[in-house]
Design a protein around this motif. Sequence first.
Motif, PDB file in Angstrom:
ATOM      1  N   TYR A 124      16.315  -0.207   6.503  1.00 36.78           N
ATOM      2  CA  TYR A 124      15.208   0.766   6.512  1.00 36.78           C
ATOM      3  C   TYR A 124      15.713   2.198   6.337  1.00 36.78           C
ATOM      4  O   TYR A 124      15.258   2.931   5.460  1.00 36.78           O
TER       5      TYR A 124
ATOM      6  N   ARG B  37      -2.264  -4.369  -1.461  1.00 35.20           N
ATOM      7  CA  ARG B  37      -1.776  -5.681  -1.928  1.00 35.20           C
ATOM      8  C   ARG B  37      -2.883  -6.717  -1.967  1.00 35.20           C
ATOM      9  O   ARG B  37      -2.949  -7.536  -2.865  1.00 35.20           O
TER      10      ARG B  37
ATOM     11  N   VAL C 139       4.292   7.958  14.192  1.00 33.94           N
ATOM     12  CA  VAL C 139       2.850   7.751  14.277  1.00 33.94           C
ATOM     13  C   VAL C 139       2.532   6.319  14.705  1.00 33.94           C
ATOM     14  O   VAL C 139       3.115   5.361  14.177  1.00 33.94           O
TER      15      VAL C 139
ATOM     16  N   THR D  10       0.936   3.169  14.378  1.00 31.45           N
ATOM     17  CA  THR D  10       0.234   2.367  13.346  1.00 31.45           C
ATOM     18  C   THR D  10       0.636   0.912  13.581  1.00 31.45           C
ATOM     19  O   THR D  10       1.248   0.597  14.601  1.00 31.45           O
TER      20      THR D  10
ATOM     21  N   ASN E 107       3.070   5.601  -0.482  1.00 28.52           N
ATOM     22  CA  ASN E 107       3.024   5.433   0.966  1.00 28.52           C
ATOM     23  C   ASN E 107       3.495   4.041   1.414  1.00 28.52           C
ATOM     24  O   ASN E 107       4.033   3.892   2.508  1.00 28.52           O
TER      25      ASN E 107
ATOM     26  N   ASN F 168      -4.530   0.151   2.885  1.00 29.05           N
ATOM     27  CA  ASN F 168      -5.378  -0.681   3.749  1.00 29.05           C
ATOM     28  C   ASN F 168      -5.108  -0.495   5.235  1.00 29.05           C
ATOM     29  O   ASN F 168      -5.862  -0.997   6.064  1.00 29.05           O
ATOM     30  N   SER F 169      -4.026   0.206   5.595  1.00 28.86           N
ATOM     31  CA  SER F 169      -3.759   0.342   7.038  1.00 28.86           C
ATOM     32  C   SER F 169      -2.999   1.633   7.330  1.00 28.86           C
ATOM     33  O   SER F 169      -2.491   2.292   6.411  1.00 28.86           O
TER      34      SER F 169
END
Length: 262
Positions: free
Chosen positions: A183, A58, A216, A218, A110, A35-36
Amino acid sequence: MFFLYLTAFDRSKKYIFIDELEILTMKRILITGSNSGIGLEFTKKYLERGDYVIASCRKPESAYELRDIRENHAGRIIVPQLDVSDEDSRDKLFKNISSFLDKLDILINNAGVISGNLEYSPPLGELHDEDMTKVFLINSISPIYMAERFLPLLKRSKNPKIINISSISGSISKRTRGGGYSYSASKAALNMFTKNLSNDLREDRVIVVALHPGWVKTGFPYTENAPHMPEETVGGMMDVIDSLEMKDSGKFIDWLGTEQPW
Ligand SMILES: NC(=O)c1ccc[n+]([C@@H]2O[C@H](COP(=O)([O-])OP(=O)(O)OC[C@H]3O[C@@H](n4cnc5c(N)ncnc54)[C@H](OP(=O)(O)O)[C@@H]3O)[C@@H](O)[C@H]2O)c1
């Protein structure tokens, strides 16, 4: 002119006619977190190319961009609900797509998060269980469960590929700073899962790689000053994915196709 039957596109009519050439070239691709950002760009570009996309997310009900895209590519995209960290959700999606697709060519793991419950990765002194466990669950563990769940469909493809969207943050040998504990370690763990999986699936000729998408811009935290837009690096990643051969399985590669150190 030759026609073949394909059940993938129209569940109500059950069969539609597609010419043979289209069937031979079209890939069936499952993307998580579509979705993004990077997932959305993968969805757009694969659809533009003529592929069939399972654009999972989701919350489909609030995935407005996907809704618009779906209207323009009716018949070649579905937007099913999938929380990658939820076993029932994974099972439900598997049963759903198995009912009308006979195979899957590419799984793109992803979906990812920077933190368990914050917009930043907690530094030393602020580390906590929720962050550690949720980040590992979504970034490292869920991709391997996704691969395990969807393997029966992948194995039916002629040239199956599992693409784990990793990060250079997960490279231990390139790490020069502290911070970003959950992370970076979650992506390092994903890299190890990728290697293990590639070894297990070599005989089945399933290609598995960890792919760094570049830095990137986002919605992902810490990407405000990133030098690339998703359009650039997703195009690069698609070229890399297309060019993958068995000898590449188990590698950690970036969006330009350059192998990265673990
Ligand atoms: N952008 C970069 O510079 C960069 C660099 C290296 C690696 N990456 C990796 O690239 C991937 C995509 O990130 P992005 O930059 O495109 O960020 P993004 O726009 O924030 O996308 C992350 C996606 O993951 C989804 N997601 C999170 N938890 C999920 C769950 N439990 N189940 C299903 N989907 C879930 C999000 O869905 P919701 O919208 O519903 O939360 C969103 O669609 C991530 O794995 C990230 O680690 C990005």
